[in-house]
Design an enzyme around this catalytic site. Structure first.
Site, PDB file in Angstrom:
ATOM      1  CE1 TYR A 140       4.873  -6.396  14.839  1.00  0.00           C
ATOM      2  CE2 TYR A 140       4.456  -4.568  13.350  1.00  0.00           C
ATOM      3  CZ  TYR A 140       4.598  -5.915  13.574  1.00  0.00           C
ATOM      4  OH  TYR A 140       4.482  -6.784  12.517  1.00  0.00           O
TER       5      TYR A 140
ATOM      6  CG  ASP B 237       1.071 -12.539   6.180  1.00  0.00           C
ATOM      7  OD1 ASP B 237       0.259 -11.620   6.436  1.00  0.00           O
ATOM      8  OD2 ASP B 237       2.034 -12.397   5.403  1.00  0.00           O
TER       9      ASP B 237
ATOM     10  CE  LYS C   7       7.972 -20.823  22.035  1.00  0.00           C
ATOM     11  NZ  LYS C   7       7.747 -22.138  21.411  1.00  0.00           N
TER      12      LYS C   7
ATOM     13  CG  ASP D 196       2.949  -9.186  10.987  1.00  0.00           C
ATOM     14  OD1 ASP D 196       2.142  -8.797  10.131  1.00  0.00           O
ATOM     15  OD2 ASP D 196       4.165  -9.347  10.759  1.00  0.00           O
TER      16      ASP D 196
ATOM     17  CG  ASP E 119       5.599 -23.236  19.013  1.00  0.00           C
ATOM     18  OD1 ASP E 119       4.677 -22.994  19.825  1.00  0.00           O
ATOM     19  OD2 ASP E 119       6.620 -23.890  19.339  1.00  0.00           O
TER      20      ASP E 119
HETATM   21  C1  IPM Z   1       0.505  -5.853   8.378  1.00  0.00           C
HETATM   22  C2  IPM Z   1       1.843  -5.467   7.798  1.00  0.00           C
HETATM   23  C3  IPM Z   1       2.475  -4.409   8.686  1.00  0.00           C
HETATM   24  C4  IPM Z   1       2.705  -5.038  10.051  1.00  0.00           C
HETATM   25  C5  IPM Z   1       3.758  -3.777   8.167  1.00  0.00           C
HETATM   26  C6  IPM Z   1       3.638  -3.320   6.741  1.00  0.00           C
HETATM   27  C7  IPM Z   1       4.184  -2.639   9.063  1.00  0.00           C
HETATM   28  O1  IPM Z   1       2.663  -6.573   7.647  1.00  0.00           O
HETATM   29  O2  IPM Z   1      -0.367  -4.969   8.502  1.00  0.00           O
HETATM   30  O3  IPM Z   1       0.315  -7.024   8.715  1.00  0.00           O
HETATM   31  O4  IPM Z   1       3.752  -5.651  10.286  1.00  0.00           O
HETATM   32  O5  IPM Z   1       1.826  -4.899  10.899  1.00  0.00           O
HETATM   33 MN    MN Z   2       1.698  -8.454   8.193  1.00  0.00          MN
END
Ligand code: IPM
Ligand code: MN
Length: 347
Positions: free
Chosen positions: A132, A244, A183, A240, A216
């Protein structure tokens, strides 16, 4: 005492969910003075501005920031992500991204046979470095000979402060268990730095048991045996992705909350739901405000208002049992009704 809170409601469903979070903060009795910032896709499209320096300087003086969601379909990818969200994380040095993955009672998981006792972890995502950081660039872009590089920046200081925060957190939780995800078998430079840093810091926390999983494998384990995790510490991009997946097993994006923390309090921390601006359902009253409400509770916790935060979390649990599903298509209550439910059930 009253806290000065910057509000970046943003685009799409952002303003709708933030309104419910503010309603709940008011109902729980914590006094805040809000300062509204018109930032996001709308502002960019009308003025070309993303985050003016003067606005950033003003934000530096606040106690915290609550952010809804930013992004509209017309804005090219990267403009708001890099120019607003990541700029806030980097400029305010919000080096810990705190993301609870907790299946609340009343929320449902797609994992068969699993319940709240199995899914209760916190992911500590490094938030200022890695891929990032923006290292890299193009050569001969758009030609047959083009080259793009995008490196990963890893500093000892950056890894160590994040890992130390994770150990501190793990030491305070009942299970006192910390897993590093990376990793190291392939990323032999960055992974080596992270592993040595982790091992060094671990010596300061003898009460915390530790584990290591390749990222992974961690994706597999989070689905097959989420109960093995208590606190996870990981780099920016892995965090990140893992969070999710974490949202998916713990009730979906409608419930996933986060805090971008400056733990040493040299700048305001930024609290935001993990979800985006969802332009497809904006204005329909179907957005789930709970991720924003839980993010607000995390903000209150960070400000030292632990009792208020706990009352909100309990009320969210009650709301969950009566609102039906937690996604736009399954929720039985409107955005506003869910906010009302939480506010009405504060003990
Ligand atoms: C998150 C989002 C952000 C990230 C994006 C929108 C920049 O996906 O906060 O998880 O990748 O960190
Ligand atoms: Mn995200």
């Amino acid at each position: 005492m009253s806290y000065r809170i910057g509000i970046i409601a943003g685009d799409g469903i952002g303003p709708e969910v933030v309104a419910e979070a503010l309603k709940v903060i008011d109902a729980v009795g914590v006094k805040i003075d809000t300062v509204d910032y018109d930032l996001g896709g709308r502002r960019y499209l009308s003025t070309g501005e993303v985050l003016p320096d003067t606005v950033l300087e003003e934000i530096r003086g606040l106690d915290c920031v609550l952010l809804g969601a930013v992004g509209t379909p017309e804005v090219p990818p990267g403009v708001l992500e890099r120019g607003l969200l990541l700029r806030l994380r980097f400029e305010l040095d919000l080096y810990v991204n705190l993301r609870p993955v907790k299946l609340l009672p009343g929320a449902s998981t797609p994992l068969a046979g699993r319940g709240p006792a199995d899914i209760d972890m916190v992911v500590i995502r490094e938030n200022t470095e890695g891929t990032y950081a923006g290292e890299g660039g193009f050569l001969r872009r758009g030609t047959a000979h083009e080259i793009a590089t995008q490196g990963s920046v890893n500093t000892r200081l950056g890894a160590e402060r994040c890992i130390r925060y994770a150990f501190e957190l793990a030491a305070k939780r009942p299970r006192r268990h910390l897993t590093m995800c990376h990793k190291t078998n392939v990323l032999t430079f960055a992974g080596d730095l992270w592993q040595r840093t982790f091992d060094d810091v671990a010596r300061d926390y003898p009460s915390v048991t530790t584990a290591y999983n390749h990222v992974d494998a961690a994706c597999l384990y989070m689905v097959e045996s989420p109960d093995r995790y208590d606190v996870i510490v990981t780099d920016n991009l892995f965090g990140d992705i893992l969070t999710d997946l974490g949202a998916a097993i713990a009730g979906g994006l409608g419930l996933a909350a986060s805090g971008n923390l400056n733990p040493v309090r040299e700048a305001p921390s930024v609290f935001e739901p993990v979800h985006g601006s969802a332009p497809d359902i904006a204005g329909t009253g179907r957005a789930n405000p709970l991720a924003a409400i839980i993010s607000a509770a995390m903000m209150l916790e960070f400000l030292g208002e632990s009792a208020a935060a706990a009352r909100i979390e309990a009320a969210v649990g009650i709301a969950l049992t009566t609102m039906g599903g937690t996604t736009a298509s399954t929720m039985q209550s409107s955005t506003r009704e869910v906010g009302d439910l939480v506010a009405a059930n504060l003990a």
